[in-house]
Design a protein around this motif. Structure first.
Motif, PDB file in Angstrom:
ATOM      1  N   ASP A  27       0.825  -1.210   0.000  1.00  0.00           N
ATOM      2  CA  ASP A  27       0.000   0.000   0.000  1.00  0.00           C
ATOM      3  C   ASP A  27       0.859   1.259   0.000  1.00  0.00           C
ATOM      4  OD1 ASP A  27      -2.265  -1.557   0.026  1.00  0.00           O
ATOM      5  OD2 ASP A  27      -2.542  -1.421   2.193  1.00  0.00           O
ATOM      6  N   ILE A  28       1.945   1.251   0.772  1.00  0.00           N
ATOM      7  CA  ILE A  28       2.825   2.416   0.842  1.00  0.00           C
ATOM      8  C   ILE A  28       3.472   2.683  -0.515  1.00  0.00           C
ATOM      9  CG2 ILE A  28       5.008   3.260   1.812  1.00  0.00           C
ATOM     10  CD1 ILE A  28       4.167   1.835   4.438  1.00  0.00           C
ATOM     11  N   ILE A  29       3.989   1.641  -1.152  1.00  0.00           N
ATOM     12  CA  ILE A  29       4.667   1.807  -2.435  1.00  0.00           C
ATOM     13  C   ILE A  29       3.691   2.277  -3.505  1.00  0.00           C
ATOM     14  CG2 ILE A  29       5.835   0.554  -4.302  1.00  0.00           C
ATOM     15  CD1 ILE A  29       7.181  -1.103  -2.025  1.00  0.00           C
ATOM     16  N   LEU A  30       2.515   1.674  -3.555  1.00  0.00           N
ATOM     17  CA  LEU A  30       1.525   2.108  -4.543  1.00  0.00           C
ATOM     18  C   LEU A  30       1.076   3.546  -4.287  1.00  0.00           C
ATOM     19  CD1 LEU A  30      -0.693  -1.087  -4.901  1.00  0.00           C
ATOM     20  CD2 LEU A  30       0.884  -0.136  -6.585  1.00  0.00           C
ATOM     21  N   GLY A  31       0.899   3.905  -3.021  1.00  0.00           N
ATOM     22  CA  GLY A  31       0.471   5.259  -2.684  1.00  0.00           C
ATOM     23  C   GLY A  31       1.510   6.306  -3.034  1.00  0.00           C
ATOM     24  N   VAL A  32       2.771   6.023  -2.714  1.00  0.00           N
ATOM     25  CA  VAL A  32       3.846   6.968  -3.043  1.00  0.00           C
ATOM     26  C   VAL A  32       3.973   7.112  -4.555  1.00  0.00           C
ATOM     27  CG1 VAL A  32       6.351   7.298  -2.975  1.00  0.00           C
ATOM     28  CG2 VAL A  32       5.125   6.670  -0.908  1.00  0.00           C
ATOM     29  N   ASN A  33       3.931   6.000  -5.264  1.00  0.00           N
ATOM     30  CA  ASN A  33       4.031   6.051  -6.721  1.00  0.00           C
ATOM     31  C   ASN A  33       2.884   6.859  -7.321  1.00  0.00           C
ATOM     32  OD1 ASN A  33       5.161   5.263  -9.289  1.00  0.00           O
ATOM     33  ND2 ASN A  33       3.400   3.913  -9.492  1.00  0.00           N
ATOM     34  N   LEU A  58       1.852  26.293  -5.254  1.00  0.00           N
ATOM     35  CA  LEU A  58       0.581  26.174  -4.553  1.00  0.00           C
ATOM     36  C   LEU A  58      -0.248  25.032  -5.142  1.00  0.00           C
ATOM     37  CD1 LEU A  58      -1.338  27.261  -2.410  1.00  0.00           C
ATOM     38  CD2 LEU A  58      -2.211  28.873  -4.111  1.00  0.00           C
ATOM     39  N   THR A  59      -0.237  24.916  -6.459  1.00  0.00           N
ATOM     40  CA  THR A  59      -0.961  23.821  -7.122  1.00  0.00           C
ATOM     41  C   THR A  59      -0.377  22.472  -6.723  1.00  0.00           C
ATOM     42  OG1 THR A  59      -1.494  25.248  -8.999  1.00  0.00           O
ATOM     43  CG2 THR A  59      -1.622  22.879  -9.360  1.00  0.00           C
ATOM     44  N   ALA A  60       0.942  22.366  -6.661  1.00  0.00           N
ATOM     45  CA  ALA A  60       1.591  21.105  -6.281  1.00  0.00           C
ATOM     46  C   ALA A  60       1.228  20.712  -4.850  1.00  0.00           C
ATOM     47  CB  ALA A  60       3.103  21.231  -6.424  1.00  0.00           C
ATOM     48  N   ILE A  61       1.250  21.682  -3.934  1.00  0.00           N
ATOM     49  CA  ILE A  61       0.925  21.395  -2.532  1.00  0.00           C
ATOM     50  C   ILE A  61      -0.540  20.986  -2.401  1.00  0.00           C
ATOM     51  CG2 ILE A  61       0.687  22.436  -0.244  1.00  0.00           C
ATOM     52  CD1 ILE A  61       3.195  24.115  -0.952  1.00  0.00           C
ATOM     53  N   ALA A  62      -1.426  21.729  -3.058  1.00  0.00           N
ATOM     54  CA  ALA A  62      -2.853  21.398  -2.995  1.00  0.00           C
ATOM     55  C   ALA A  62      -3.124  20.023  -3.608  1.00  0.00           C
ATOM     56  CB  ALA A  62      -3.674  22.470  -3.712  1.00  0.00           C
ATOM     57  N   GLY A  63      -2.462  19.723  -4.711  1.00  0.00           N
ATOM     58  CA  GLY A  63      -2.630  18.420  -5.352  1.00  0.00           C
ATOM     59  C   GLY A  63      -2.121  17.284  -4.489  1.00  0.00           C
ATOM     60  N   ALA A  64      -0.991  17.484  -3.826  1.00  0.00           N
ATOM     61  CA  ALA A  64      -0.434  16.455  -2.948  1.00  0.00           C
ATOM     62  C   ALA A  64      -1.339  16.207  -1.746  1.00  0.00           C
ATOM     63  CB  ALA A  64       0.967  16.855  -2.492  1.00  0.00           C
ATOM     64  N   ILE A  65      -1.865  17.268  -1.162  1.00  0.00           N
ATOM     65  CA  ILE A  65      -2.770  17.114  -0.019  1.00  0.00           C
ATOM     66  C   ILE A  65      -4.058  16.418  -0.451  1.00  0.00           C
ATOM     67  CG2 ILE A  65      -4.211  18.378   1.640  1.00  0.00           C
ATOM     68  CD1 ILE A  65      -1.912  20.434   1.820  1.00  0.00           C
ATOM     69  N   ALA A  66      -4.612  16.836  -1.573  1.00  0.00           N
ATOM     70  CA  ALA A  66      -5.836  16.198  -2.071  1.00  0.00           C
ATOM     71  C   ALA A  66      -5.604  14.722  -2.367  1.00  0.00           C
ATOM     72  CB  ALA A  66      -6.319  16.919  -3.331  1.00  0.00           C
ATOM     73  N   GLY A  67      -4.460  14.395  -2.934  1.00  0.00           N
ATOM     74  CA  GLY A  67      -4.140  12.996  -3.222  1.00  0.00           C
ATOM     75  C   GLY A  67      -3.998  12.176  -1.953  1.00  0.00           C
ATOM     76  N   ALA A  68      -3.360  12.740  -0.940  1.00  0.00           N
ATOM     77  CA  ALA A  68      -3.186  12.026   0.324  1.00  0.00           C
ATOM     78  C   ALA A  68      -4.524  11.764   1.011  1.00  0.00           C
ATOM     79  CB  ALA A  68      -2.262  12.819   1.256  1.00  0.00           C
ATOM     80  N   VAL A  69      -5.394  12.769   1.027  1.00  0.00           N
ATOM     81  CA  VAL A  69      -6.716  12.600   1.628  1.00  0.00           C
ATOM     82  C   VAL A  69      -7.515  11.548   0.853  1.00  0.00           C
ATOM     83  CG1 VAL A  69      -8.931  13.742   2.061  1.00  0.00           C
ATOM     84  CG2 VAL A  69      -6.793  14.900   2.640  1.00  0.00           C
ATOM     85  N   SER A  70      -7.426  11.587  -0.456  1.00  0.00           N
ATOM     86  CA  SER A  70      -8.125  10.612  -1.291  1.00  0.00           C
ATOM     87  C   SER A  70      -7.634   9.196  -1.034  1.00  0.00           C
ATOM     88  CB  SER A  70      -7.941  10.972  -2.765  1.00  0.00           C
ATOM     89  OG  SER A  70      -8.497   9.975  -3.588  1.00  0.00           O
ATOM     90  N   GLU A  75      -8.443   3.879   1.273  1.00  0.00           N
ATOM     91  CA  GLU A  75      -7.930   2.760   2.068  1.00  0.00           C
ATOM     92  C   GLU A  75      -8.862   2.453   3.238  1.00  0.00           C
ATOM     93  OE1 GLU A  75      -5.523  -0.387   2.922  1.00  0.00           O
ATOM     94  OE2 GLU A  75      -5.481   0.889   1.153  1.00  0.00           O
ATOM     95  N   TYR A  76      -9.401   3.490   3.863  1.00  0.00           N
ATOM     96  CA  TYR A  76     -10.340   3.294   4.973  1.00  0.00           C
ATOM     97  C   TYR A  76     -11.583   2.545   4.505  1.00  0.00           C
ATOM     98  CZ  TYR A  76     -13.812   4.224   8.556  1.00  0.00           C
ATOM     99  OH  TYR A  76     -14.796   4.077   9.491  1.00  0.00           O
ATOM    100  N   VAL A  77     -12.172   2.993   3.401  1.00  0.00           N
ATOM    101  CA  VAL A  77     -13.385   2.352   2.885  1.00  0.00           C
ATOM    102  C   VAL A  77     -13.098   0.913   2.467  1.00  0.00           C
ATOM    103  CG1 VAL A  77     -15.075   2.403   0.997  1.00  0.00           C
ATOM    104  CG2 VAL A  77     -14.504   4.508   2.212  1.00  0.00           C
ATOM    105  N   ALA A  78     -11.963   0.695   1.806  1.00  0.00           N
ATOM    106  CA  ALA A  78     -11.610  -0.655   1.362  1.00  0.00           C
ATOM    107  C   ALA A  78     -11.408  -1.587   2.550  1.00  0.00           C
ATOM    108  CB  ALA A  78     -10.350  -0.612   0.501  1.00  0.00           C
TER     109      ALA A  78
END
Length: 97
Positions: A27-33, A58-70, A75-78
């Motif tokens: 999960d960690i490797i797939l998430g980081v990739n 700003l776009t990179a930071i917002a995108g990274a945060i959105a990706g992490a939350v997603s 993972e929680y739902v799964a």
């Protein structure tokens, strides 16, 4: 007289298995990739649009945060769904016993 080491002296019960955290590494490797690729492509896209470096950052930071939350929500739902299926299977097996 020469004594051989007693194999029973080793405490095999407390040895760690190599793959005990294997499920998390996947999960960690797939998430980081996924996070790196999606953030890179997002930044490449907005940089190609001629935005300022501040806007690109700003776009990179917002995108990274959105990706992490997603990824966390997914993972929680799964995991919750998997646990519910497992509990249902255990309940069904108890009824059959």
């Amino acid at each position: 007289s020469e004594t051989e080491p007693d194999v029973r002296d080793h405490d095999h019960e407390h040895e760690q298995h190599l793959g005990s955290s294997r499920q998390y590494w996947r999960d960690i490797i797939l998430g980081v990739n996924d996070g790196l690729v999606s953030t890179f492509l997002l930044v490449a896209g907005v940089a190609g649009g001629g935005l300022s470096s501040t806007d690109i950052l700003l776009t990179a930071i917002a995108g990274a945060i959105a990706g992490a939350v997603s990824m966390c929500a997914g993972e929680y739902v799964a995991t919750k769904s998997q646990n519910e299926v497992l509990e249902g299977e255990i309940s069904l097996e108890r009824q059959h016993i």
